[in-house]
Motif scaffolding. Structure first.
Motif, PDB file in Angstrom:
ATOM      1  N   UNK A  58       0.744  -1.361  -0.150  1.00 38.56           N
ATOM      2  CA  UNK A  58       0.119   0.137   0.040  1.00 38.56           C
ATOM      3  C   UNK A  58       0.789   1.271  -0.003  1.00 38.56           C
ATOM      4  N   UNK A  59       2.056   1.153   0.091  1.00 40.97           N
ATOM      5  CA  UNK A  59       3.062   2.232   0.008  1.00 40.97           C
ATOM      6  C   UNK A  59       3.444   2.643  -1.303  1.00 40.97           C
ATOM      7  N   UNK A  60       3.044   2.021  -2.314  1.00 38.84           N
ATOM      8  CA  UNK A  60       3.593   2.117  -3.363  1.00 38.84           C
ATOM      9  C   UNK A  60       2.665   2.332  -4.576  1.00 38.84           C
ATOM     10  N   UNK A  61       2.728   2.913  -5.730  1.00 40.71           N
ATOM     11  CA  UNK A  61       1.748   3.141  -6.812  1.00 40.71           C
ATOM     12  C   UNK A  61       1.565   1.786  -7.594  1.00 40.71           C
ATOM     13  N   UNK A  62       0.389   1.927  -7.823  1.00 48.65           N
ATOM     14  CA  UNK A  62      -0.241   0.585  -8.559  1.00 48.65           C
ATOM     15  C   UNK A  62       0.674   0.364  -9.919  1.00 48.65           C
ATOM     16  N   UNK A  63       1.122   1.128 -10.803  1.00 50.03           N
ATOM     17  CA  UNK A  63       1.747   1.093 -12.101  1.00 50.03           C
ATOM     18  C   UNK A  63       3.029   0.653 -11.755  1.00 50.03           C
ATOM     19  N   UNK A  64       3.790   1.132 -10.720  1.00 46.35           N
ATOM     20  CA  UNK A  64       5.141   0.631 -10.139  1.00 46.35           C
ATOM     21  C   UNK A  64       5.164  -0.691  -9.966  1.00 46.35           C
ATOM     22  N   UNK A  65       4.116  -1.186  -9.060  1.00 42.87           N
ATOM     23  CA  UNK A  65       4.249  -2.574  -8.583  1.00 42.87           C
ATOM     24  C   UNK A  65       3.935  -3.621  -9.935  1.00 42.87           C
ATOM     25  N   UNK A  66       2.925  -2.882 -10.927  1.00 40.79           N
ATOM     26  CA  UNK A  66       2.867  -3.855 -12.181  1.00 40.79           C
ATOM     27  C   UNK A  66       4.110  -3.986 -12.980  1.00 40.79           C
ATOM     28  N   UNK A  67       5.144  -2.900 -12.967  1.00 41.93           N
ATOM     29  CA  UNK A  67       6.340  -2.922 -13.682  1.00 41.93           C
ATOM     30  C   UNK A  67       7.158  -3.802 -13.110  1.00 41.93           C
ATOM     31  N   UNK A  68       7.425  -3.736 -11.584  1.00 46.01           N
ATOM     32  CA  UNK A  68       8.252  -4.809 -11.030  1.00 46.01           C
ATOM     33  C   UNK A  68       7.988  -6.174 -11.132  1.00 46.01           C
ATOM     34  N   UNK A  69       6.697  -6.564 -11.560  1.00 42.53           N
ATOM     35  CA  UNK A  69       6.305  -7.988 -11.702  1.00 42.53           C
ATOM     36  C   UNK A  69       6.221  -8.404 -12.953  1.00 42.53           C
ATOM     37  N   UNK A  70       6.355  -7.291 -13.801  1.00 38.88           N
ATOM     38  CA  UNK A  70       6.447  -7.807 -15.377  1.00 38.88           C
ATOM     39  C   UNK A  70       7.353  -8.675 -15.906  1.00 38.88           C
ATOM     40  N   UNK A  71       7.136  -9.420 -16.766  1.00 34.14           N
ATOM     41  CA  UNK A  71       8.232 -10.286 -17.322  1.00 34.14           C
ATOM     42  C   UNK A  71       9.189  -9.421 -17.968  1.00 34.14           C
ATOM     43  N   UNK A  72       9.074  -8.432 -18.755  1.00 29.00           N
ATOM     44  CA  UNK A  72      10.066  -7.709 -19.148  1.00 29.00           C
ATOM     45  C   UNK A  72      10.894  -6.996 -18.333  1.00 29.00           C
ATOM     46  N   UNK A  73      10.459  -6.545 -17.081  1.00 24.64           N
ATOM     47  CA  UNK A  73      11.604  -5.970 -16.205  1.00 24.64           C
ATOM     48  C   UNK A  73      12.356  -7.181 -15.581  1.00 24.64           C
ATOM     49  N   UNK A  74      11.830  -8.115 -15.313  1.00 23.97           N
ATOM     50  CA  UNK A  74      12.419  -9.151 -14.736  1.00 23.97           C
ATOM     51  C   UNK A  74      13.502  -9.628 -15.670  1.00 23.97           C
ATOM     52  N   UNK A  75      13.427  -9.922 -16.960  1.00 27.01           N
ATOM     53  CA  UNK A  75      14.241 -10.206 -18.043  1.00 27.01           C
ATOM     54  C   UNK A  75      15.228  -9.167 -18.269  1.00 27.01           C
ATOM     55  N   UNK A  76      15.016  -7.772 -18.041  1.00 24.73           N
ATOM     56  CA  UNK A  76      15.908  -6.658 -18.184  1.00 24.73           C
ATOM     57  C   UNK A  76      17.136  -6.639 -17.031  1.00 24.73           C
ATOM     58  N   UNK A  77      16.426  -6.919 -15.472  1.00 26.58           N
ATOM     59  CA  UNK A  77      17.466  -7.027 -14.776  1.00 26.58           C
ATOM     60  C   UNK A  77      18.226  -8.420 -14.687  1.00 26.58           C
ATOM     61  N   UNK A  78      17.710  -9.520 -15.079  1.00 25.59           N
ATOM     62  CA  UNK A  78      18.641 -10.434 -15.361  1.00 25.59           C
ATOM     63  C   UNK A  78      19.715 -10.411 -16.377  1.00 25.59           C
ATOM     64  N   UNK A  79      19.153 -10.061 -17.553  1.00 32.68           N
ATOM     65  CA  UNK A  79      20.407  -9.634 -18.621  1.00 32.68           C
ATOM     66  C   UNK A  79      21.350  -8.736 -18.460  1.00 32.68           C
ATOM     67  N   UNK A  80      20.933  -7.540 -17.399  1.00 33.54           N
ATOM     68  CA  UNK A  80      21.981  -6.665 -17.139  1.00 33.54           C
ATOM     69  C   UNK A  80      22.424  -6.977 -15.682  1.00 33.54           C
ATOM     70  N   UNK A  81      22.446  -8.231 -15.178  1.00 32.18           N
ATOM     71  CA  UNK A  81      23.109  -8.765 -13.927  1.00 32.18           C
ATOM     72  C   UNK A  81      22.893  -7.683 -12.595  1.00 32.18           C
ATOM     73  N   UNK A  82      21.681  -7.255 -12.748  1.00 33.88           N
ATOM     74  CA  UNK A  82      21.200  -6.249 -11.360  1.00 33.88           C
ATOM     75  C   UNK A  82      20.761  -6.943 -10.147  1.00 33.88           C
ATOM     76  N   UNK A  83      20.341  -8.382 -10.379  1.00 32.41           N
ATOM     77  CA  UNK A  83      20.134  -8.740  -9.213  1.00 32.41           C
ATOM     78  C   UNK A  83      21.325  -9.374  -8.360  1.00 32.41           C
TER      79      UNK A  83
END
Length: 181
Positions: free
Chosen positions: A155-180
């Motif tokens: 409840x402390x975060x915007x709806x769209x930000x939560x959608x971005x964080x759980x999106x397949x495209x975002x998760x692929x991006x962080x994996x490809x860029x070794x962000x995790x």
């Protein structure tokens, strides 16, 4: 420009322009419109997030991605994202398109976000000074840290930000860029 006079772009389900309308009116009617979200990382693989100013027309006080907004009529989406990054966060950087998604959510004040949201990423490592009319606070966070925070206190975060964080495209991006790592 005030929220009452800004004209934003209306789109159909294929993200094709079908007209325009005043920003507040579009959100009162829940009409589908074009938007963008920006995710800026630093060289430490941290994401810059900010807390929206309390007086924002919706989602005031919530934490969200680096920057977000709507392109003006006849404004190219990437140029709008770069413009708004400067207006909100006080800096600009090279932005790269990541993906787009559609979402719809309503707020307690009878406004509705119904957007096709274009997501851009960038890298920035210098000092900056935020616009206090837009930003209450900001911080750099690791992706695992923000994912944990959102899971613990959604409840402390915007709806769209939560959608971005759980999106397949975002998760692929962080994996490809070794962000995790």
């Amino acid at each position: 420009m005030s929220v009452d006079t800004t004209e934003i772009i209306l789109v159909n389900e294929s993200d094709e322009e079908v007209g325009s309308g005043g920003k507040l009116w579009v959100h009162q009617q829940g009409l589908l419109h074009r938007a963008f979200s920006v995710l800026v990382f630093n060289n430490n693989n941290e994401l810059l997030i900010h807390q929206r100013a309390i007086n924002k027309y919706h989602s005031g006080g919530l934490w969200t991605n680096t920057c977000c907004g709507h392109p003006n009529v006849a404004e190219e989406i990437k140029a709008a994202a770069e413009r708004r990054l400067g207006e909100e966060m006080g800096f600009t950087c090279q932005l790269d398109y990541l993906f787009k998604f559609q979402y719809k959510t309503s707020f307690e004040n009878n406004l509705t976000e119904n957007e096709i949201d274009h997501v851009f990423t960038g890298i920035y490592n210098h000092d900056f000074e935020v616009n206090p009319a837009e930003v209450l606070a900001y911080k750099w966070v690791s992706v695992p840290e923000i994912i944990d925070e959102v899971a613990e206190k959604p409840d402390n975060y915007t709806f769209w930000f939560k959608e971005i964080l759980r999106s397949e495209a975002f998760l692929e991006f962080v994996a490809l860029n070794h962000i995790l790592l």
